[in-house]
Design a protein around this motif. Structure first.
Motif, mmCIF file in Angstrom:
data_model
loop_
_atom_site.group_PDB
_atom_site.id
_atom_site.type_symbol
_atom_site.label_atom_id
_atom_site.label_comp_id
_atom_site.label_asym_id
_atom_site.label_seq_id
_atom_site.Cartn_x
_atom_site.Cartn_y
_atom_site.Cartn_z
ATOM 1 N N PHE A 20 -67.114 16.657 -22.815
ATOM 2 C CA PHE A 20 -66.823 17.271 -23.954
ATOM 3 C C PHE A 20 -68.244 17.597 -24.985
ATOM 4 O O PHE A 20 -68.204 18.548 -25.494
ATOM 5 C CB PHE A 20 -65.801 16.098 -24.887
ATOM 6 C CG PHE A 20 -65.615 16.595 -26.425
ATOM 7 C CD1 PHE A 20 -64.698 17.727 -26.467
ATOM 8 C CD2 PHE A 20 -66.183 16.135 -27.395
ATOM 9 C CE1 PHE A 20 -64.560 18.146 -27.683
ATOM 10 C CE2 PHE A 20 -66.109 16.376 -28.533
ATOM 11 C CZ PHE A 20 -65.110 17.505 -28.851
ATOM 12 N N LEU A 72 -58.763 15.297 -29.199
ATOM 13 C CA LEU A 72 -59.789 15.628 -29.576
ATOM 14 C C LEU A 72 -59.967 17.177 -29.817
ATOM 15 O O LEU A 72 -58.665 17.847 -29.319
ATOM 16 C CB LEU A 72 -60.767 16.111 -28.038
ATOM 17 C CG LEU A 72 -61.465 14.822 -27.795
ATOM 18 C CD1 LEU A 72 -62.564 15.190 -26.365
ATOM 19 C CD2 LEU A 72 -62.551 14.632 -28.710
ATOM 20 N N PRO A 73 -60.501 17.569 -31.002
ATOM 21 C CA PRO A 73 -60.422 18.728 -31.466
ATOM 22 C C PRO A 73 -60.637 19.841 -30.251
ATOM 23 O O PRO A 73 -61.379 19.643 -29.287
ATOM 24 C CB PRO A 73 -61.530 19.136 -32.487
ATOM 25 C CG PRO A 73 -62.430 18.016 -32.432
ATOM 26 C CD PRO A 73 -61.696 16.832 -31.440
ATOM 27 N N ALA A 74 -60.005 21.013 -30.489
ATOM 28 C CA ALA A 74 -60.328 21.920 -29.265
ATOM 29 C C ALA A 74 -61.331 22.965 -29.647
ATOM 30 O O ALA A 74 -61.785 22.854 -30.750
ATOM 31 C CB ALA A 74 -58.829 22.542 -28.915
ATOM 32 N N ALA A 75 -61.298 24.153 -28.905
ATOM 33 C CA ALA A 75 -62.084 25.080 -28.976
ATOM 34 C C ALA A 75 -61.859 25.625 -30.498
ATOM 35 O O ALA A 75 -60.818 25.626 -31.107
ATOM 36 C CB ALA A 75 -61.963 26.216 -28.081
ATOM 37 N N GLY A 76 -63.108 26.045 -31.062
ATOM 38 C CA GLY A 76 -63.165 26.700 -32.399
ATOM 39 C C GLY A 76 -63.282 25.689 -33.600
ATOM 40 O O GLY A 76 -63.535 26.082 -34.771
ATOM 41 N N ASN A 77 -62.889 24.326 -33.148
ATOM 42 C CA ASN A 77 -63.407 23.481 -34.342
ATOM 43 C C ASN A 77 -64.465 23.109 -34.729
ATOM 44 O O ASN A 77 -65.434 23.354 -33.866
ATOM 45 C CB ASN A 77 -62.448 22.046 -34.050
ATOM 46 C CG ASN A 77 -60.911 22.051 -34.008
ATOM 47 O OD1 ASN A 77 -60.395 23.094 -34.295
ATOM 48 N ND2 ASN A 77 -60.300 21.212 -33.603
#
Lengths: 324, 184
Positions: free
Chosen positions: B134, B179-184
């Motif tokens: 991550f 977990l926050p994903a892409a773009g966060n």
């Protein structure tokens, strides 16, 4: 020395990425359009993995404080040197004191500026790529800004002679260049969790268009379109993701994972973009649309091999032309 | 060991060593990584080990999926257990409470414990690092006592720039799913 007069929207140093450290959670980074990056390097006699400047949408203004050779490949952001438009996908000669500027974006989103001799920066974990979020690599770990100065590599005299010749030739290289579109059809393999999605979602993935949301960057593009859903909610165990993996979080809006993707993810992956079509996706801007067409792993690998063969031929062609 | 193989991309193959998070899958993952490190095939680019999988990135110019798969099968038919690195134990000093752990009070209240009891439970445990992913060096850790488990609130400030505090890092179940994903 290159002097940055204006930074542009997001101009970063990138190469082919930071390989070998993903097992420690260090993301790969690297050029969003590796193809354009590689060709730009070849046109100025660099190794394919040498660092270039990745220029997004609104280009920088750069003053060349010494005579050198450059190539600009990728998006057409209306580049001009000292006020005169210059062509993409070519070797260009620039004089000491010349200024490179960009104008309106005509096609694509990112363009790559390669400089003969490369950019003199210390590699961090074997790469000069900028990892913006962590502030690692590239030029001080950040995008370029007005006032920055970049040292460029020294050219051997023979190399300079050859490049001078190349810069004066009006050769149409047989570059297997992409036609960047604002609504490309991108070839996609089924993802590892494709089977967990319901019939409707599996179908819509290949029949509907998705648009690129404004919440999109080097890490990933968020797509808007039909919401994709699983047959039943399922908690997955985190595993590796790849450049071009399409994962679907609980809200049903897919995300394409790109150069600055995290190393692992826990959302189901519905698809995986074929490597050869990645530039079609990474050259999209927010508001553009994308469609997917199903492809098998075998086809994707064959296309990859064909493209590598074309790049090898181009490399030879460029070398021969210079030696003529 | 039983493994299954499937493609992640046209340049990556996933070796699955189980479908739940446990010590045996973890041991298999370590063994696979050790075998690949001990005799790296020419097509190997890099690996990403995770809870139950090892993803192997390869160069398709040197080998296509079928070849990679059969060479991996061959490689993994060796037991290799003696190669699996015995995990070492590190001791990490932790500052609890106050500006370093603003959620200590919340965790204590949530579990009906005193703050000192939370600290005692937390420092009294031994944890396994199941994977790193991550973000650079970010460990997914298992083995924390359920007695000091707390809901997502403790992850509220989680972000790339903020080094995670020890408590959320120990609660890998939360991290895995939220977990926050892409773009966060």
């Amino acid at each position: 020395m290159l002097k940055i007069i204006k930074g542009g929207l997001q101009t970063t140093v990138q190469d082919l990425g930071r390989s070998g450290f993903q097992k420690y959670g260090v993301i790969a980074s690297g050029a969003m359009d590796p193809f354009a990056h590689r060709i730009a390097n070849l046109l100025v006699g660099n190794a394919e993995q040498e660092a270039t400047l990745e220029i997004a949408l609104v280009g920088p203004a750069i003053e060349f404080q010494e005579q050198t050779f450059i190539a600009i490949c990728g998006a057409d952001l209306s580049p001009e040197i000292d006020g005169s438009p210059v062509k993409l996908w070519r070797t260009l000669s620039v004089n000491k004191g010349s200024v490179l500027k960009f104008g309106a974006p005509r096609s694509g989103c990112r363009t790559y500026l390669a400089i003969a001799g490369g950019i003199s920066l210390t590699s961090v974990m074997n790469s000069k790529s900028t990892y913006l979020r962590a502030g690692i690599g590239g030029f001080k770990g950040r995008a370029l800004a007005a006032g920055d100065g970049l040292q460029i590599g020294k050219l051997r005299d023979e190399a300079a002679d050859a490049l001078a010749k190349a810069a004066h030739q009006e050769v149409e290289w047989q570059v297997p260049a992409y036609r960047y579109s604002t609504e490309p059809v991108v070839r996609l393999m089924r993802g590892r969790q494709f089977h967990l999605f319901d019939d409707m979602s599996q179908k819509q993935l290949f029949t509907e268009a998705f648009s690129i949301s404004t919440d999109s960057d080097r890490m990933g593009y968020r797509l808007e379109g039909p919401r994709l859903s699983l047959i039943e909610p399922k908690e997955l165990i985190s595993e590796a993701v790849a450049f071009g993996s399409i994962q679907v979080p609980a809200d049903g809006n897919p995300i394409i994972l790109l150069a600055d993707r995290q190393t692992t993810g826990g959302y189901p992956k519905i698809g995986q973009i074929a490597s050869v079509d990645l530039p079609l996706a990474t050259q999209l801007k927010p508001g553009d649309r994308i469609r997917f067409k199903e492809i098998t792993l075998e086809e994707a690998q064959n296309l990859f091999l064909e493209q590598e063969q074309q790049i090898r031929q181009l490399k030879l062609g460029i070398q021969l032309k210079r030696e003529e | 060991m039983d493994f299954s193989f499937s493609p992640l991309s046209d340049q990556a193959i996933v070796i699955e060593a189980g479908n739940e998070i446990n010590e045996s899958a973890q041991k298999a993952v370590r063994t696979i990584s050790a075998l690949l490190e001990a005799s790296p095939p020419s097509w190997l680019i890099e690996t990403i080990p995770a809870f139950t999988t090892v993803t192997v990135f390869y160069d398709p110019i040197k080998a296509l999926y079928g070849t990679v798969k059969s060479e991996l099968e061959e490689l993994l038919s060796q037991t290799g257990e003696e190669l699996a690195v015995t995990p070492r134990t590190v001791e990490i000093p932790v500052c609890y409470g106050g500006e370093f752990g603003p959620d200590l009070e919340f965790v204590a209240k949530h579990n009906g414990l005193t703050q000192q009891q939370v600290i005692d439970f937390h420092t009294g445990g031994e944890y396994s690092v199941y994977m790193i992913g991550f973000a650079p060096g970010f460990p997914f850790i298992g083995g924390m006592s359920e007695k000091i488990a707390a809901p997502r609130r403790i992850l509220r400030d989680f972000g790339f720039q903020n080094a995670p505090s020890a408590l959320p890092a120990c609660k890998q179940e939360f991290i895995r799913s939220k977990l926050p994903a892409a773009g966060n």
